[in-house]
Structures are given as structure tokens and as C-alpha cells.
Enzyme design. Structure first.
Site, PDB file in Angstrom:
ATOM      1  N   GLU A 116       4.125 -37.523  35.105  1.00  0.00           N
ATOM      2  CA  GLU A 116       5.421 -37.976  34.572  1.00  0.00           C
ATOM      3  C   GLU A 116       5.200 -38.705  33.251  1.00  0.00           C
ATOM      4  O   GLU A 116       4.168 -39.317  33.058  1.00  0.00           O
ATOM      5  CB  GLU A 116       6.056 -38.982  35.557  1.00  0.00           C
ATOM      6  CG  GLU A 116       6.151 -38.471  36.970  1.00  0.00           C
ATOM      7  CD  GLU A 116       6.598 -39.559  37.965  1.00  0.00           C
ATOM      8  OE1 GLU A 116       6.954 -40.674  37.524  1.00  0.00           O
ATOM      9  OE2 GLU A 116       6.569 -39.274  39.168  1.00  0.00           O
ATOM     10  N   LYS A 118       5.342 -41.815  30.903  1.00  0.00           N
ATOM     11  CA  LYS A 118       5.403 -43.249  31.183  1.00  0.00           C
ATOM     12  C   LYS A 118       6.399 -43.865  30.207  1.00  0.00           C
ATOM     13  O   LYS A 118       6.137 -44.005  29.020  1.00  0.00           O
ATOM     14  CB  LYS A 118       4.030 -43.902  31.015  1.00  0.00           C
ATOM     15  CG  LYS A 118       4.047 -45.351  31.436  1.00  0.00           C
ATOM     16  CD  LYS A 118       2.638 -45.929  31.482  1.00  0.00           C
ATOM     17  CE  LYS A 118       2.639 -47.336  32.055  1.00  0.00           C
ATOM     18  NZ  LYS A 118       3.479 -48.271  31.298  1.00  0.00           N
ATOM     19  N   ASP A 120       8.749 -46.340  28.201  1.00  0.00           N
ATOM     20  CA  ASP A 120       8.527 -47.678  27.674  1.00  0.00           C
ATOM     21  C   ASP A 120       9.835 -48.455  27.714  1.00  0.00           C
ATOM     22  O   ASP A 120      10.526 -48.590  26.714  1.00  0.00           O
ATOM     23  CB  ASP A 120       8.000 -47.566  26.235  1.00  0.00           C
ATOM     24  CG  ASP A 120       7.353 -48.846  25.777  1.00  0.00           C
ATOM     25  OD1 ASP A 120       7.196 -49.768  26.615  1.00  0.00           O
ATOM     26  OD2 ASP A 120       7.012 -48.943  24.595  1.00  0.00           O
ATOM     27  N   TYR A 231      11.937 -43.070  39.293  1.00  0.00           N
ATOM     28  CA  TYR A 231      10.673 -42.366  39.507  1.00  0.00           C
ATOM     29  C   TYR A 231       9.920 -42.760  40.779  1.00  0.00           C
ATOM     30  O   TYR A 231       8.827 -42.275  41.006  1.00  0.00           O
ATOM     31  CB  TYR A 231       9.747 -42.530  38.303  1.00  0.00           C
ATOM     32  CG  TYR A 231       9.632 -43.963  37.785  1.00  0.00           C
ATOM     33  CD1 TYR A 231       9.065 -44.970  38.559  1.00  0.00           C
ATOM     34  CD2 TYR A 231      10.092 -44.286  36.517  1.00  0.00           C
ATOM     35  CE1 TYR A 231       8.958 -46.260  38.084  1.00  0.00           C
ATOM     36  CE2 TYR A 231       9.991 -45.582  36.020  1.00  0.00           C
ATOM     37  CZ  TYR A 231       9.419 -46.565  36.817  1.00  0.00           C
ATOM     38  OH  TYR A 231       9.319 -47.848  36.350  1.00  0.00           O
ATOM     39  N   LYS A 319      -2.534 -44.052  28.803  1.00  0.00           N
ATOM     40  CA  LYS A 319      -1.804 -44.526  27.628  1.00  0.00           C
ATOM     41  C   LYS A 319      -2.137 -43.698  26.393  1.00  0.00           C
ATOM     42  O   LYS A 319      -3.253 -43.198  26.257  1.00  0.00           O
ATOM     43  CB  LYS A 319      -2.188 -45.991  27.349  1.00  0.00           C
ATOM     44  CG  LYS A 319      -1.817 -46.956  28.466  1.00  0.00           C
ATOM     45  CD  LYS A 319      -0.363 -47.338  28.356  1.00  0.00           C
ATOM     46  CE  LYS A 319      -0.007 -48.541  29.196  1.00  0.00           C
ATOM     47  NZ  LYS A 319      -0.523 -49.818  28.723  1.00  0.00           N
ATOM     48  N   CYS A 413      10.931 -47.372 -16.418  1.00  0.00           N
ATOM     49  CA  CYS A 413      10.195 -46.370 -15.647  1.00  0.00           C
ATOM     50  C   CYS A 413       8.700 -46.566 -15.873  1.00  0.00           C
ATOM     51  O   CYS A 413       8.257 -46.604 -17.020  1.00  0.00           O
ATOM     52  CB  CYS A 413      10.618 -44.958 -16.074  1.00  0.00           C
ATOM     53  SG  CYS A 413       9.561 -43.686 -15.359  1.00  0.00           S
ATOM     54  N   CYS A 416       7.408 -43.227 -17.965  1.00  0.00           N
ATOM     55  CA  CYS A 416       7.807 -42.882 -19.335  1.00  0.00           C
ATOM     56  C   CYS A 416       8.413 -44.047 -20.110  1.00  0.00           C
ATOM     57  O   CYS A 416       8.692 -43.931 -21.301  1.00  0.00           O
ATOM     58  CB  CYS A 416       8.768 -41.700 -19.331  1.00  0.00           C
ATOM     59  SG  CYS A 416      10.393 -42.124 -18.677  1.00  0.00           S
ATOM     60  N   CYS A 431      15.082 -43.358 -12.999  1.00  0.00           N
ATOM     61  CA  CYS A 431      14.720 -43.079 -14.377  1.00  0.00           C
ATOM     62  C   CYS A 431      15.574 -41.876 -14.763  1.00  0.00           C
ATOM     63  O   CYS A 431      15.508 -40.839 -14.109  1.00  0.00           O
ATOM     64  CB  CYS A 431      13.232 -42.726 -14.455  1.00  0.00           C
ATOM     65  SG  CYS A 431      12.806 -41.874 -15.976  1.00  0.00           S
ATOM     66  N   CYS A 436      10.897 -37.025 -18.178  1.00  0.00           N
ATOM     67  CA  CYS A 436       9.869 -37.964 -17.716  1.00  0.00           C
ATOM     68  C   CYS A 436       8.755 -37.151 -17.046  1.00  0.00           C
ATOM     69  O   CYS A 436       9.024 -36.337 -16.157  1.00  0.00           O
ATOM     70  CB  CYS A 436      10.482 -38.946 -16.725  1.00  0.00           C
ATOM     71  SG  CYS A 436       9.275 -39.936 -15.837  1.00  0.00           S
TER      72      CYS A 436
HETATM   73  S1  IVH Z   1       5.378 -45.688  38.970  1.00  0.00           S
HETATM   74  C1  IVH Z   1       2.914 -48.256  41.669  1.00  0.00           C
HETATM   75  N1  IVH Z   1       6.227 -44.090  37.105  1.00  0.00           N
HETATM   76  O1  IVH Z   1       4.824 -48.628  34.260  1.00  0.00           O
HETATM   77  C2  IVH Z   1       3.579 -47.353  40.744  1.00  0.00           C
HETATM   78  N2  IVH Z   1       5.906 -46.379  36.567  1.00  0.00           N
HETATM   79  O2  IVH Z   1       2.318 -50.329  34.696  1.00  0.00           O
HETATM   80  C3  IVH Z   1       4.856 -47.918  40.282  1.00  0.00           C
HETATM   81  N3  IVH Z   1       6.517 -46.960  34.286  1.00  0.00           N
HETATM   82  O3  IVH Z   1       6.087 -51.435  35.844  1.00  0.00           O
HETATM   83  C4  IVH Z   1       5.272 -47.422  38.989  1.00  0.00           C
HETATM   84  N4  IVH Z   1       7.171 -44.962  33.689  1.00  0.00           N
HETATM   85  O4  IVH Z   1       7.667 -50.113  34.421  1.00  0.00           O
HETATM   86  C5  IVH Z   1       5.877 -45.348  37.410  1.00  0.00           C
HETATM   87  N5  IVH Z   1       7.031 -42.565  35.568  1.00  0.00           N
HETATM   88  C6  IVH Z   1       6.679 -43.811  35.883  1.00  0.00           C
HETATM   89  C7  IVH Z   1       6.753 -44.874  34.955  1.00  0.00           C
HETATM   90  C8  IVH Z   1       6.348 -46.148  35.338  1.00  0.00           C
HETATM   91  C9  IVH Z   1       7.019 -46.218  33.294  1.00  0.00           C
HETATM   92  C10 IVH Z   1       6.201 -48.392  34.148  1.00  0.00           C
HETATM   93  C11 IVH Z   1       6.839 -49.277  35.169  1.00  0.00           C
HETATM   94  C12 IVH Z   1       5.747 -50.106  35.760  1.00  0.00           C
HETATM   95  C13 IVH Z   1       4.636 -49.905  34.797  1.00  0.00           C
HETATM   96  C14 IVH Z   1       3.325 -49.965  35.538  1.00  0.00           C
END
Ligand code: IVH
Length: 679
Positions: A116, A118, A120, A231, A319, A413, A416, A431, A436
């Protein structure tokens, strides 16, 4: 009687508004206007208030508009703690995770995973009782968070009540975990509005989401563009799941937003491929992510693996490299573009941003520099965003030593020496000397560039050398260059001279729209060049078009028309064009307005994977020349997805949304028989 009619109307309005919420927030394809929507909402609010205390409003869409402010947030204990994830930063870390997992599970078989993005954003825990939303809280320390129920209730894409699932009973109680986010688009709009209102902008979408979730007045939150993806689950009473994939599918069936890019991966190699794929897509996603999460799919396996030091051993956050970094501006240089615009550019100590070393970033204009208070010598945060051009996000005033120098645009400029002007209502300094040298150089470089005449191997450095040696003065001169002249240039071996002459020769039959774009007429970008080429069909017709004729073209307004007329009205420009034609440059003519009869008119396309017949850029041109549009992401508005070789997750999304998918062969057929036009 009246009561019955009202109650029926309430039920109807709730369904209708829920439906329109879904169209707007989940499918991104609204069917009604905002004001119509507001009218429905107002009607429902007033009907519900007439029966206050009598009817249950807990799952009504009216509950999303926010409740009266709180004094402070109560704390809320998570039934099952919200863990964090162990981090990985590269392939080796992923493989170590895999080997450890195999060892712990004592298996020689491949282990299926779910992968999945991750997200932010801000992690939240949502408690539903008998399928109804009851509590929403932040993660806090993992064991207890802040009860922000009213704020989370305002998130339009979150169901307040489960949709019926054909596969699962509704659990007595369930904790659903997800991430609250703000899309890049909404974030930008939100900051624009804040600046207009004299409020400080948020630094990034994550901060904006966090700030919005922690409002004591949920009516404020209701006006923030929060979104969510779910998720995971925590405690569950009254049902069980057997895999992460089943959890995601069920959440989706119940009506929860689940990220469309989640995928099952049969083995660790597939996880690694996904990691690279998402890394490449990262900057084009509509929301910010900072990596991917790999999860062991089977829940019995997850149980066996267990948890150490607050992170489960069955999951891994992989990451990506940060796309922001801190560095120092050594000086600010002023560049002159092809239309004479002076652009301040920060020359910085080189720093790696998201895996790319960056040492220059545009500062746009004086207003932008003033707004961000950026000075020479400042320590700044730089970032690489969607379009890969690095950008200075902000300065860090606390790092100042007192030796920093505020920046002012030069009055003349830098190339020129002509006095610089700033036009009314424009942020840019210019300019205005058409001759130029900097402008000439930029104009010729643009003329030769990829989307224009596409003269391979003719870049900025070479153009600048040729100008210095007096070999060229305008684009027309390129076609009169000789081998002898070229071989006199630095680092120009015989072979390269030969190649360059070939490339120049090969550029002589451009598509009309590329030729028009290459001329570098102000306000005429690739798109407008295409639009007018389609309408007029030939260079002569465009050159002779009257203001009225130009204005009759959709998308051409007075500014564009004026600029086109001025360009062709200029003796010097006509001279350059005549020299180009005399040298044998012949833009390919086309039937005026052919696009209108094409089956592509008005349809929106998404390209994924690589095509055998031509580049993506060319495919885009071909679609647009036939009246279609191309976008980078699949949504409910997409008409067709063209799937080339090794298609990415866009194909998965298209399948999910039931969008027509074309193979390359089918796509070629759709483009029609004009084969000569395809290359
Ligand atoms: S699962 C034990 N799935 O990542 C697993 N976390 O460092 C629980 N996060 O606090 C989290 N996308 O805020 C999971 N697809 C995803 C995620 C996700 C972002 C974040 C979440 C969590 C942090 C863990």
C-alpha cells in the site's frame, strides 16, 4: 400526513445528498452545482430541525457541517493500541525483513503480501457501533488519543453508516484505522485563500490536515478539504477477518475510501517492484506519500509474527528519500528568458533532494522573494515537487548570521543593459529589447527544443557558442550552417557536426503546430499552437488571419490574438519565416478542423505503460490533435485508458472503475488511417 411526507422527504434528501457526496468526494465527478447542493442541504437541515428530538440524525449528512465549539478535547483510549511501523530505506532492508519473516514463520514457501502507499497524513482511529460512526480520535501516544469525533464527522468521504455488504455481517463494534489527508490540489487552493484573507499559509498538506483536525470548533474543520483513506482495523466484536486483503475489500464494500493503489503481491520481488513503481509515480499522485507499506497478508501469520518494541513484525514501512532538504543560497542570479522576463535564480550549495543533486532553483520573481523573505546567504528549505523543477520553499530566519543580503531586481537587464520595466498587473520584470542576446539565445534554444522543431543535439551551450562566433543570429540561420562552420566550434568532432547537420535537415518537415509553437510567440504554448493549427490548417492561413478570425477560435482571447497579430505584423519575424521557408522548412499542412469529426473529440485519455509505435509525448499530441484530452491520473471522468507494455497501477484503477481499456492496436485503429501523421 404532513409528517409522513416530511419523513419521506428527509429519507430521500439524505440518500440524494449522500449520493452527491460520493460523486463529488470519491468519484471526483459531481452531477450538480455547488449551489444546488447547498439548497438540498438547507432543505434537509430545516426539515430535520422541525423534528428535532424525534428522529435519529446520527447518520444524516447534515452532521458534517460541524458542531458548536468544545472547551478542550477529551481523551479517548484505543481498544487495541495503534502501533508504529519499522522503517526500511532500500531494497536490502526489504530483503532482510523478508528473510526474518521466513525464519520466524519457519517456512520455505513464498509469503503473500499486501502493498500500500504510505500516506503522509494524520493517523486516526474510528469506532463504529452496529455500523454507525461513534468515535473518531487521533493516534496520540498510540494508547490514547484525542477525541476529535465532531471534526472527523465533517470529512465528506467518510461513511457515517456502513453500506450493506453482501459478504459480511455488520460487526457489533469495530475500530477502523486510516489516514486523514488533504490533496495537493485542495492544499494549494486552501493556501491561496488563506493568503487572500491575510492568514498564514500552511507549510505542507500534512500540517494543514493536522491543524484542521485539531480545531475546537468543528464548523471550521467542516470548511477544510479533509479526505481519508482507511487501511487497517483494530478491535472487532462480532466478526473476524482472515487476511489484510479481505479487510481492505470489506472496508471498500462498507463504503470506506480505500486507496486505489493497494495491491496484493505474491512474493517479495513483487513488493520491491511496487516500491519502485510507486516511487516513480509519487510526484504525480494527487496526495503526498512518503513510502510504501508492506504487510504480511495472512492474519494467522501476522499473529504468529507478533509485535516487538511497538512495531508489528509483520509490516514494514519502506520510505522514499525526502524530497525536501536544507541548504544555503550562495547568491541570486538573474536570468533573461526568451520573452525578456527576468527570473531570479538561487544558486545554492549542492544538496541531494529525493536522490537528485540540486544547486539551482527558480525564485520566480521579486514578489515571491519578498513574500518568502529570501536573502542571499540564507539557509533555506528546497524541494522537488511534481514538475521536478526544484523550488525554494522558505528561508529559515533563525539561522541568520546578519550577513545575509536582501535581494532587489537590477534596474537594467544584466545581459544587454536596457532599462528593465515592470508592467502594470504583472509580477515579472522584463527586458523589452527584442535584440537582447539573452532573448535571442533563449528563442533559438526554444526553437530547437523537443516539443518544437526537435533538433536533436542542439542545446543551450551550442546555441550560445554559435551566437558568440556570429554563426547565427536567428532561427532561420540554423538551416544555412555549413560543416566547416560547425567544425570550428569547441568540442565539435567531425562526427558530431555531421549528426547535427542531419538533425537540422530532419527537422524540415515539422507538424504545423510544432512549427507555430517553435516560433515562440508570447502566450502561444503547445496547446494554443495546436488549437490554431487545427483551425487554420496552414502557416499562410495563420499568418494572414484577422483579429476576428483569431477571436472566433475557442480558447483564443484578446491577449492571445493580439500577441499573434503583433508577432506576424513584425517585419523581422516575417523575414525569419521567409528565410526558413526558403531553406526548405515546410510545416505540414492539415485539413482545417479535421479534429471535429474524430471519434476522440471530447474524450479523455490516460496512457499507461510504453507504446511501441511512438513516445507518450507523441501519443498525447495525436490524441489532442483529434480533439481528445490526456490526463495523468485515472478518475471517473476518464473515457479510455491506453495500456501499453508493462502498464502500471493506472490499469488496475481503470479496471476497478470499469473504464474502457484499449490495447495499443486498438488505440492505433481509433487514431484512424492517417498513418503518415502517426510518426
Ligand atoms: S498500517 C501496525 N498502512 O504510518 C500498522 N499505516 O509508522 C498500522 N500510515 O501511524 C499502520 N499509510 O499513520 C498503515 N497504508 C498504511 C499507512 C500507514 C500511512 C502511517 C500511519 C501510522 C504510520 C506508522
Amino acid at each position: 400526513m404532513q409528517r409522513d411526507t416530511d419523513l419521506q422527504r428527509i429519507r430521500h434528501l439524505r440518500d440524494l445528498i449522500t449520493y452527491h457526496n460520493e460523486r463529488y468526494y470519491q468519484l471526483d465527478d459531481p452531477e450538480i452545482s455547488d449551489s444546488e447542493y447547498d439548497r438540498l442541504m438547507q432543505e434537509l437541515i430545516s426539515l430535520e430541525s422541525r423534528y428535532a428530538g424525534e428522529i435519529d440524525v446520527s447518520d444524516s449528512p447534515t452532521q458534517r457541517v460541524g458542531a458548536p465549539p468544545l472547551e478542550k478535547f477529551e481523551s479517548s483510549v484505543h481498544l487495541i493500541p495503534m502501533l508504529s511501523l519499522a522503517n526500511a530505506f532500500n531494497e536490502d532492508d526489504i530483503i532482510s525483513f523478508y528473510e526474518r519473516t521466513r525464519r520466524l514463520l519457519e517456512t520455505g514457501d513464498t509469503i503473500p503480501f499486501v502493498v500500500e502507499p504510505k500516506l503522509d497524513g494524520i493517523a486516526v482511529n474510528l469506532t463504529y457501533v452496529k455500523g454507525y460512526y461513534s468515535i473518531g480520535s487521533t493516534r496520540g501516544d498510540g494508547y490514547r488519543g484525542e477525541n476529535v469525533s465532531e471534526n472527523i464527522r465533517t470529512i465528506r468521504s467518510l461513511p457515517l453508516k456502513f453500506r450493506n455488504s453482501s459478504h459480511h455481517a455488520i460487526p457489533e463494534k469495530i475500530e477502523i484505522r486510516g489516514e486523514v489527508i488533504i490533496s495537493r490540489e485542495s492544499f494549494k487552493a486552501m493556501n491561496r485563500a488563506r493568503l487572500r484573507n491575510g492568514e498564514p499559509p500552511f507549510a505542507n498538506p500534512r500540517n494543514a490536515a493536522a491543524g484542521s483536525l485539531r480545531q475546537l470548533d468543528s464548523r471550521v474543520t467542516a470548511r477544510r478539504p479533509l479526505d481519508i483513506f482507511c487501511y487497517a482495523v483494530g478491535a472487532i466484536e462480532g466478526m473476524t477477518f482472515t487476511s489484510q486483503w479481505e479487510i481492505l475489500q470489506t472496508l471498500r464494500e462498507w463504503g470506506f475510501p480505500v486507496n486505489p493503489r493497494v495491491r496484493r503481491a505474491g512474493d517479495i520481488e513483487e513488493c520491491i517492484r511496487y516500491y519502485h513503481e510507486i516511487a516513480a509515480e509519487r510526484e504525480h499522485l494527487p496526495y503526498e506519500i512518503d513510502g510504501i507499506v508492506i504487510k504480511v497478508d495472512s492474519l494467522p501469520f501476522q499473529d504468529r509474527l507478533g509485535t516487538v518494541s511497538r512495531s508489528p513484525r509483520w509490516a514494514l514501512a519502506c520510505k522514499f528519500e525526502a524530497t525536501q532538504a536544507t541548504t544555503v543560497i550562495e547568491r541570486i542570479q538573474v536570468q533573461v528568458g526568451r520573452t525578456g522576463v527576468l527570473t531570479p535564480v538561487a544558486i545554492m550549495q549542492p544538496v541531494s533532494v529525493g536522490g537528485v543533486v540540486v544547486s539551482r532553483a527558480t525564485l520566480h520573481n521579486q514578489d515571491e522573494i519578498d513574500k518568502k523573505d529570501i536573502r542571499e546567504g540564507d539557509t533555506v528549505i528546497v524541494q522537488r515537487a511534481g514538475d521536478v523543477i526544484p523550488e525554494v520553499v522558505k528561508s529559515i530566519p533563525s539561522r541568520r548570521t546578519g550577513r545575509e543580503v536582501p535581494f532587489h531586481m537590477p534596474p537594467e537587464c544584466p545581459v544587454c543593459g536596457t532599462p528593465v520595466v515592470k508592467l502594470e498587473g504583472e509580477a515579472a520584470h522584463r527586458c523589452i529589447n527584442m535584440d537582447c542576446p539573452a532573448q535571442i539565445q533563449e528563442r533559438i534554444t526554444h526553437f530547437a527544443s523537443r516539443g518544437a522543431m526537435d533538433i536533436r543535439g542542439l542545446g543551450e551551450k551550442l546555441v550560445s557558442q554559435m551566437l558568440e562566433k556570429g554563426l547565427i543570429a536567428d532561427p532561420g540561420d540554423l538551416y544555412y550552417l555549413t560543416r566547416d562552420q560547425l567544425s570550428g566550434l569547441d568540442r565539435m568532432a567531425e562526427k558530431s557536426a555531421e549528426n547535427l547537420l542531419h538533425a537540422i535537415e530532419a527537422s524540415k518537415a515539422p507538424f504545423l503546430e510544432r512549427f507555430i509553437f517553435a516560433l515562440g510567440i508570447r502566450h502561444v504554448g503547445e496547446h494554443i499552437a495546436m488549437v490554431i493549427s487545427r483551425r487554420f490548417g496552414s502557416l499562410a492561413a495563420i499568418m494572414n488571419a484577422s483579429r476576428e478570425e483569431l477571436l472566433a477560435v475557442p480558447e483564443v482571447g484578446p491577449e492571445v490574438a493580439g500577441s499573434i497579430l503583433a508577432f506576424f505584423g513584425h517585419e523581422k519575424n516575417r523575414g525569419v519565416i521567409n528565410r526558413l521557408l526558403a531553406a526548405g522548412v515546410h510545416p505540414r499542412e492539415r485539413q482545417p478542423d479535421r479534429g471535429a469529426s474524430s471519434p476522440l473529440v471530447g474524450r479523455s485519455f490516460v496512457l499507461t505503460g510504453s507504446l511501441k509505435a511512438f513516445s507518450r509525448g507523441r501519443a498525447k499530441e495525436l490524441i489532442e490533435s483529434r480533439g481528445g484530452t490526456v490526463s495523468s491520473a485515472v478518475s471517473a471522468k476518464t473515457s479510455c485508458v491506453v495500456a501499453g507494455e508493462a502498464p502500471g497501477s493506472k490499469l488496475v484503477k481503470a479496471k476497478e472503475l470499469g473504464i474502457t481499456i484499449l490495447t495499443e492496436e486498438e488505440f492505433l485503429q481509433l487514431l484512424g488511417a492517417e498513418q503518415d501523421h502517426l510518426q
